[in-house]
Design an enzyme around this catalytic site. Structure first.
Site, PDB file in Angstrom:
ATOM      1  N   THR A  40       0.820  -1.214   0.000  1.00 34.51           N
ATOM      2  CA  THR A  40       0.000   0.000   0.000  1.00 34.51           C
ATOM      3  C   THR A  40       0.849   1.257   0.000  1.00 34.51           C
ATOM      4  O   THR A  40       0.681   2.147  -0.847  1.00 34.51           O
ATOM      5  CB  THR A  40      -0.929   0.001   1.224  1.00 34.51           C
ATOM      6  OG1 THR A  40      -1.797  -1.138   1.161  1.00 34.51           O
ATOM      7  CG2 THR A  40      -1.766   1.272   1.253  1.00 34.51           C
ATOM      8  N   LYS A  54       7.180   1.367  12.371  1.00 34.99           N
ATOM      9  CA  LYS A  54       7.056   1.814  13.760  1.00 34.99           C
ATOM     10  C   LYS A  54       7.400   0.714  14.757  1.00 34.99           C
ATOM     11  O   LYS A  54       8.020   0.977  15.781  1.00 34.99           O
ATOM     12  CB  LYS A  54       5.646   2.328  14.010  1.00 34.99           C
ATOM     13  CG  LYS A  54       4.558   1.361  13.598  1.00 34.99           C
ATOM     14  CD  LYS A  54       3.194   2.009  13.583  1.00 34.99           C
ATOM     15  CE  LYS A  54       2.163   1.104  12.921  1.00 34.99           C
ATOM     16  NZ  LYS A  54       2.326   1.044  11.461  1.00 34.99           N
ATOM     17  N   GLY A  70       0.764   8.579   9.767  1.00 35.41           N
ATOM     18  CA  GLY A  70       0.601   8.691   8.325  1.00 35.41           C
ATOM     19  C   GLY A  70       1.111   9.998   7.747  1.00 35.41           C
ATOM     20  O   GLY A  70       2.293  10.309   7.798  1.00 35.41           O
ATOM     21  N   ILE A  74       0.601  13.067   8.761  1.00 42.60           N
ATOM     22  CA  ILE A  74       0.778  14.189   9.685  1.00 42.60           C
ATOM     23  C   ILE A  74       2.275  14.366   9.957  1.00 42.60           C
ATOM     24  O   ILE A  74       2.939  13.428  10.385  1.00 42.60           O
ATOM     25  CB  ILE A  74       0.040  13.930  11.015  1.00 42.60           C
ATOM     26  CG1 ILE A  74      -1.458  13.732  10.761  1.00 42.60           C
ATOM     27  CG2 ILE A  74       0.270  15.080  11.987  1.00 42.60           C
ATOM     28  CD1 ILE A  74      -2.241  13.345  11.995  1.00 42.60           C
ATOM     29  N   GLU A  99      -7.457  -4.830   9.845  1.00 47.02           N
ATOM     30  CA  GLU A  99      -6.935  -6.076   9.280  1.00 47.02           C
ATOM     31  C   GLU A  99      -7.833  -7.250   9.678  1.00 47.02           C
ATOM     32  O   GLU A  99      -8.667  -7.141  10.594  1.00 47.02           O
ATOM     33  CB  GLU A  99      -5.516  -6.326   9.801  1.00 47.02           C
ATOM     34  CG  GLU A  99      -4.526  -5.223   9.480  1.00 47.02           C
ATOM     35  CD  GLU A  99      -4.150  -5.173   8.012  1.00 47.02           C
ATOM     36  OE1 GLU A  99      -4.396  -6.167   7.298  1.00 47.02           O
ATOM     37  OE2 GLU A  99      -3.616  -4.142   7.577  1.00 47.02           O
ATOM     38  N   ASP A 154      -0.281  -0.984  18.371  1.00 41.16           N
ATOM     39  CA  ASP A 154       0.173  -0.081  17.304  1.00 41.16           C
ATOM     40  C   ASP A 154       0.389   1.329  17.847  1.00 41.16           C
ATOM     41  O   ASP A 154       1.417   1.958  17.571  1.00 41.16           O
ATOM     42  CB  ASP A 154      -0.871  -0.068  16.186  1.00 41.16           C
ATOM     43  CG  ASP A 154      -0.565   0.953  15.105  1.00 41.16           C
ATOM     44  OD1 ASP A 154       0.279   0.666  14.241  1.00 41.16           O
ATOM     45  OD2 ASP A 154      -1.168   2.049  15.142  1.00 41.16           O
ATOM     46  N   LYS A 196       4.003   3.751  18.312  1.00 39.74           N
ATOM     47  CA  LYS A 196       4.129   5.146  17.886  1.00 39.74           C
ATOM     48  C   LYS A 196       4.482   6.052  19.061  1.00 39.74           C
ATOM     49  O   LYS A 196       5.273   6.992  18.919  1.00 39.74           O
ATOM     50  CB  LYS A 196       2.829   5.588  17.221  1.00 39.74           C
ATOM     51  CG  LYS A 196       2.504   4.817  15.949  1.00 39.74           C
ATOM     52  CD  LYS A 196       1.096   5.102  15.474  1.00 39.74           C
ATOM     53  CE  LYS A 196       0.760   4.286  14.220  1.00 39.74           C
ATOM     54  NZ  LYS A 196      -0.647   4.458  13.796  1.00 39.74           N
TER      55      LYS A 196
END
Length: 430
Positions: free
Chosen positions: A15, A108, A137, A139, A193, A204, A208
């Site tokens: 992606t 990450k 993403g 930002i 997912e 996740d 980050k």
């Protein structure tokens, strides 16, 4: 990188990799005006050479399954790692740095778990290891912390860092649907997912947060030391009751400094409905930070997707292509950052939301309030709702500020009472 062409070696054409190639193709002239050089994706490493692709690179772009075709090519200036996972990207980045090539990555998880060793290697080789796309993403939070706010001491940072979780919480809040229903909807839309564990259990966002702490405070905060809680056990009832109290429930990542110590974690928490982060809905991300000079600053945008994340990768490539001095990898000059000085989680202080499901009989509320008083938890608001008596009666308390160790002790005591039918529900209030 003295030539008029910057050659890229790309590992991964999923992606984000496809988004990067698409942007370079569509904005090539614009990029050249800004950079004074042409970007060329020379070699792309993929797992399957026969797999159909949704983007077609230039005819002279080579495809390979061999890492040496990227690492061993002296013409490739920058290696872009977008393959995902831990072991292979760690090996690829390590070999690229040893070969004298700067690296851009969106990984990450790798940087959260192995960042110190990789940044130390990059510093020892005077090479760039850039990672804007690893957090939020499109930002530009990495560059903001490294450059724009470099003169500030960051006092606090609170973020919505996972679009999947935020979409789920937004839909549950707005449409009154349960977690399982909204998760299925998120999967159908491509926001989640097939195995959503990393997103819905807060992992996740924790990856980050570790990266952001490193940038904001110049300290390595081990992932294992973070408090991490997800949203998979959030019930619609609590979202509804929170609304009545004037709150919205969000999965938040937060770090604060108190007396030189950091306390940080990822957890579902209540925000006042007029809080700026409470208004961030759907699959969007946002970070609210406070600098001692600049005051509050908020960044908002798309936290995932091919083009937003590909845009962040491209920003790093351009930054490295312009660099003629020591690359700014962590935002600090130290080769290895110190370990974080951490405030023990049990000593952190928050306001709290409690929900107890109990047998409908006199004295229950007084007994619970008595235990909370014993542990120095002062009650600000309370509501009791009568539904079907056989299913139990929910009692909800909003407390004033209290230490987590007192909260844990009170909950351990209360849940042992015979009149408590279900495990207590507890959320922090930010």
């Amino acid at each position: 990188m003295k030539d008029s062409v910057i050659h890229l070696g790309l590992a991964g054409l999923g992606t984000v990799g496809s988004g990067l190639v698409k942007i370079i193709q569509e904005n090539g002239d614009w990029i050249e005006r800004r950079l004074g050089k042409t970007l060329k994706v020379k070699t792309i490493m993929v797992r399957d050479l026969d797999k159909p692709r949704n983007v077609v690179p230039s005819p002279d772009t080579a495809f390979t399954t061999n890492i040496d075709d990227i690492i061993g090519d002296p013409e490739i200036d920058i290696v872009v790692e977008l393959a995902g996972g831990i072991d292979f990207p760690r090996r690829l980045i390590t070999q690229a740095l040893h070969s004298g090539k700067s690296v851009v990555t969106a990984n990450k998880a790798l940087l959260a778990e192995h960042g110190p060793e990789l940044f130390e290697l990059a510093a020892s080789r005077n090479l760039g290891l850039y990672y804007e796309a690893s957090v939020a993403g499109g930002i530009p939070i990495i560059q903001t912390l490294k450059e724009s706010l470099a003169g500030n001491r960051i006092k606090a940072m609170t973020g919505i860092l996972n679009g999947t979780a935020n979409f789920i919480m937004s839909e549950m809040s707005e449409k009154g649907e349960d977690f399982a229903t909204v998760l299925a909807k998120a999967q159908a839309k491509g926001y989640a997912e097939a195995d959503p564990t990393l997103d819905v259990e807060g992992i996740d966002a924790a990856h980050k947060l570790v990266i952001l702490i490193r940038l904001a405070y110049g300290q390595d905060f081990p992932l294992s030391k973070l408090t991490v809680e997800g949203i998979s056990k959030v019930e619609q009832f609590d979202i509804t009751l929170a609304k009545e109290f004037g709150y919205r429930l969000k999965l938040l990542a937060q770090v604060r400094e108190k007396s030189g110590l950091l306390h940080a974690g990822v957890y579902p928490a209540l925000l006042r409905q007029d809080h700026i982060l409470a208004k961030v809905d759907g699959p969007f991300n946002s970070i609210l930070l406070e600098g001692n000079a600049v005051g509050p600053v908020m960044l908002y945008g798309q936290g995932a997707g091919d083009l937003p994340t590909g845009s962040a990768v491209l920003a790093d490539i351009l930054a490295l292509a312009r660099t003629n001095c020591v690359p700014n990898n962590t935002g600090f000059l130290e080769t290895r950052l110190p370990q974080a000085q951490i405030l023990a989680p049990e000593l952190t202080v928050f306001r709290h939301y409690f929900r107890f499901t109990v047998v409908d009989r006199p004295g229950v509320m007084a007994s619970i309030a008595g235990v909370m008083g014993e542990y120095n938890i002062s009650i600000a608001q309370v509501v009791q709702r009568q539904y079907a008596p056989d299913a139990g009666v929910p009692i909800v308390f909003i407390s004033h500020s209290a230490q987590m160790q007192n909260v844990s002790a009170a909950l351990d005591t209360i849940k042992k009472f015979s009149f408590v039918l279900d495990p207590p529900v507890h959320y922090r209030i930010i």
